[in-house]
Design a protein around this motif. Sequence first.
Motif, mmCIF file in Angstrom:
data_model
loop_
_atom_site.group_PDB
_atom_site.id
_atom_site.type_symbol
_atom_site.label_atom_id
_atom_site.label_comp_id
_atom_site.label_asym_id
_atom_site.label_seq_id
_atom_site.Cartn_x
_atom_site.Cartn_y
_atom_site.Cartn_z
ATOM 1 N N PRO A 41 8.407 10.438 8.650
ATOM 2 C CA PRO A 41 8.478 9.702 9.919
ATOM 3 C C PRO A 41 7.114 9.602 10.616
ATOM 4 O O PRO A 41 6.747 8.539 11.126
ATOM 5 C CB PRO A 41 9.471 10.535 10.741
ATOM 6 C CG PRO A 41 10.347 11.199 9.715
ATOM 7 C CD PRO A 41 9.461 11.459 8.532
ATOM 8 N N ALA A 42 6.335 10.686 10.594
ATOM 9 C CA ALA A 42 5.022 10.657 11.269
ATOM 10 C C ALA A 42 4.077 9.700 10.549
ATOM 11 O O ALA A 42 3.348 8.918 11.184
ATOM 12 C CB ALA A 42 4.421 12.062 11.321
ATOM 13 N N SER A 43 4.079 9.732 9.217
ATOM 14 C CA SER A 43 3.169 8.870 8.452
ATOM 15 C C SER A 43 3.480 7.399 8.669
ATOM 16 O O SER A 43 2.583 6.567 8.843
ATOM 17 C CB SER A 43 3.297 9.165 6.953
ATOM 18 O OG SER A 43 3.002 10.510 6.695
ATOM 19 N N TYR A 44 4.778 7.073 8.650
ATOM 20 C CA TYR A 44 5.139 5.658 8.810
ATOM 21 C C TYR A 44 4.990 5.193 10.255
ATOM 22 O O TYR A 44 4.715 4.023 10.517
ATOM 23 C CB TYR A 44 6.555 5.412 8.266
ATOM 24 C CG TYR A 44 6.566 5.397 6.746
ATOM 25 C CD1 TYR A 44 6.080 4.298 6.050
ATOM 26 C CD2 TYR A 44 7.027 6.490 6.011
ATOM 27 C CE1 TYR A 44 6.057 4.274 4.657
ATOM 28 C CE2 TYR A 44 7.015 6.481 4.622
ATOM 29 C CZ TYR A 44 6.527 5.361 3.952
ATOM 30 O OH TYR A 44 6.495 5.347 2.580
ATOM 31 N N LEU A 81 0.516 14.120 0.539
ATOM 32 C CA LEU A 81 0.051 15.505 0.564
ATOM 33 C C LEU A 81 1.253 16.431 0.614
ATOM 34 O O LEU A 81 2.327 16.048 1.079
ATOM 35 C CB LEU A 81 -0.823 15.741 1.789
ATOM 36 C CG LEU A 81 -2.039 14.814 1.933
ATOM 37 C CD1 LEU A 81 -2.810 15.164 3.194
ATOM 38 C CD2 LEU A 81 -2.934 14.906 0.702
ATOM 39 N N LYS A 82 1.075 17.649 0.161
ATOM 40 C CA LYS A 82 2.158 18.627 0.212
ATOM 41 C C LYS A 82 2.619 18.775 1.673
ATOM 42 O O LYS A 82 1.796 18.994 2.563
ATOM 43 C CB LYS A 82 1.648 19.966 -0.320
ATOM 44 C CG LYS A 82 2.715 20.980 -0.583
ATOM 45 C CD LYS A 82 2.161 22.104 -1.469
ATOM 46 C CE LYS A 82 3.265 23.041 -1.905
ATOM 47 N NZ LYS A 82 3.814 23.859 -0.838
ATOM 48 N N GLY A 83 3.886 18.578 1.902
ATOM 49 C CA GLY A 83 4.416 18.736 3.262
ATOM 50 C C GLY A 83 4.177 17.545 4.175
ATOM 51 O O GLY A 83 4.507 17.605 5.362
ATOM 52 N N THR A 103 0.847 -1.186 0.000
ATOM 53 C CA THR A 103 0.000 0.000 0.000
ATOM 54 C C THR A 103 0.886 1.241 0.000
ATOM 55 O O THR A 103 2.078 1.157 -0.322
ATOM 56 C CB THR A 103 -0.996 -0.006 1.178
ATOM 57 O OG1 THR A 103 -1.938 1.062 1.000
ATOM 58 C CG2 THR A 103 -0.289 0.174 2.513
ATOM 59 N N ASP A 104 0.317 2.374 0.353
ATOM 60 C CA ASP A 104 1.013 3.658 0.226
ATOM 61 C C ASP A 104 0.477 4.571 1.320
ATOM 62 O O ASP A 104 -0.713 4.518 1.646
ATOM 63 C CB ASP A 104 0.667 4.213 -1.169
ATOM 64 C CG ASP A 104 1.488 5.421 -1.559
ATOM 65 O OD1 ASP A 104 2.315 5.294 -2.464
ATOM 66 O OD2 ASP A 104 1.286 6.510 -0.964
ATOM 67 N N VAL A 105 1.337 5.414 1.888
ATOM 68 C CA VAL A 105 0.854 6.339 2.932
ATOM 69 C C VAL A 105 0.215 7.595 2.348
ATOM 70 O O VAL A 105 -0.269 8.452 3.084
ATOM 71 C CB VAL A 105 1.955 6.751 3.940
ATOM 72 C CG1 VAL A 105 2.291 5.617 4.883
ATOM 73 C CG2 VAL A 105 3.192 7.274 3.247
ATOM 74 N N GLY A 106 0.190 7.712 1.025
ATOM 75 C CA GLY A 106 -0.479 8.839 0.375
ATOM 76 C C GLY A 106 -1.913 8.488 -0.008
ATOM 77 O O GLY A 106 -2.460 7.464 0.422
#
Length: 378
Positions: free
Chosen positions: A148-151, A142-144, A102-105
């Motif tokens: 580290p926070a997303s993962y 997303l822009k910006g 999958t993808d964090v976007g």
Amino acid sequence: MYPFAGRALDNGLARTPPMGWNSWNKFACKGLNEQVIRETADTIASNGMKDAGYQYINLDDCWQSSRDAQGNIVPDAEKFPSGIKALADYVHSKGLKIGLYTDVGTQTCAGRPGSLGHEYQDAKQWASWGIDYVKVDWCHTLKGQNGPASYTLMRDAILASGRPIVFSICEWGTSDPWLWAGPVGNLWRATEDIQDCWDCKRSWGGNGVTQILDLMNGLQTYSGPGHWNDPDMLEVGNGGMTTEEDRAHFSMWALFSAPLLVGNDVAHMSDATKSILENKEVIAIDQDPLGIQGHRVKRDNGLEVWSKQLADGGRAVVLLNRSAAAAPITVAWTDIGYPDHLTATVHDLWSGKTASDQRGSYTAQVPSHAAVMIRVMP
Ligand code: GLA
């Protein structure tokens, strides 16, 4: 600075680098479907690869198509008419494990739905299907958006699912993940996408094997049991390199303690490819329990010596010839942390030959674009 030095994601998984297969390098989006996965699982379970340590059968991009009214991820019904749960059961019935992507976007790199805003929902879904491994990409963020926070959010979602799931971070080395990803993922891509070539650099960022070697060198501090630098999936057997180059590529991935995720069509591979992928002595170097990533100790005009310390006090050494002509390459014991007066047995992991009583150094003739890989045993 590395604020988490010595700490790794504490999920008990990937204590040695994960081994298995991934669909992307050969089948990409178009060729992925449940027949390919079943055939691959059948082959790996029966052709010696499972016995050699290959375990994970990983679906990359394009297994998913949409979300339903409740926001649940929906598999591509054309490619996977039987659904993912049935496929996972099938792979498990072969004594293997299964992975997804999958993808964090908002979308995956191929434009399928991403997991942004659905992290916990998706992790719960994967766990209910019996998924054992998840690779998480970095497209359409997303822009910006903070890596580290997303993962970290995704890690927590996966942990909360209650199922042991290997977490593979794939943000291509963009934010120096080795500096922060140790406690977050079991492995992280250190480089952009591998290309099926020995020495090439694509304008949009893909790397040939030799470019990846140069990018991996120096990152050895950050890799270890449970948390690995990932130089991307193998191209062995995909046709872009000679047999010698494929063998050198595999040798170097083993020297790096890299995840060994085969990326070719294993159901229809040549004997030469199979014998590379099933070389148990080279695989043992990759899977050495100490988990130290090897590094370059010497180079001179395309002639290189790389060394990896092993749990038994020995060394794995790759004599790598990147130049256009065959040449002798010498490793001196002092290059690899031994005294000059040491006498060692040297075992060549590709020819199978052993030389005893080697004092001070060892020299081998190495063809162009090839590697000699040895185990030095004092
Ligand atoms: C990115 C990743 C690749 C692969 C593709 C799928 O490029 O780095 O490994 O997963 O996406 O679209």
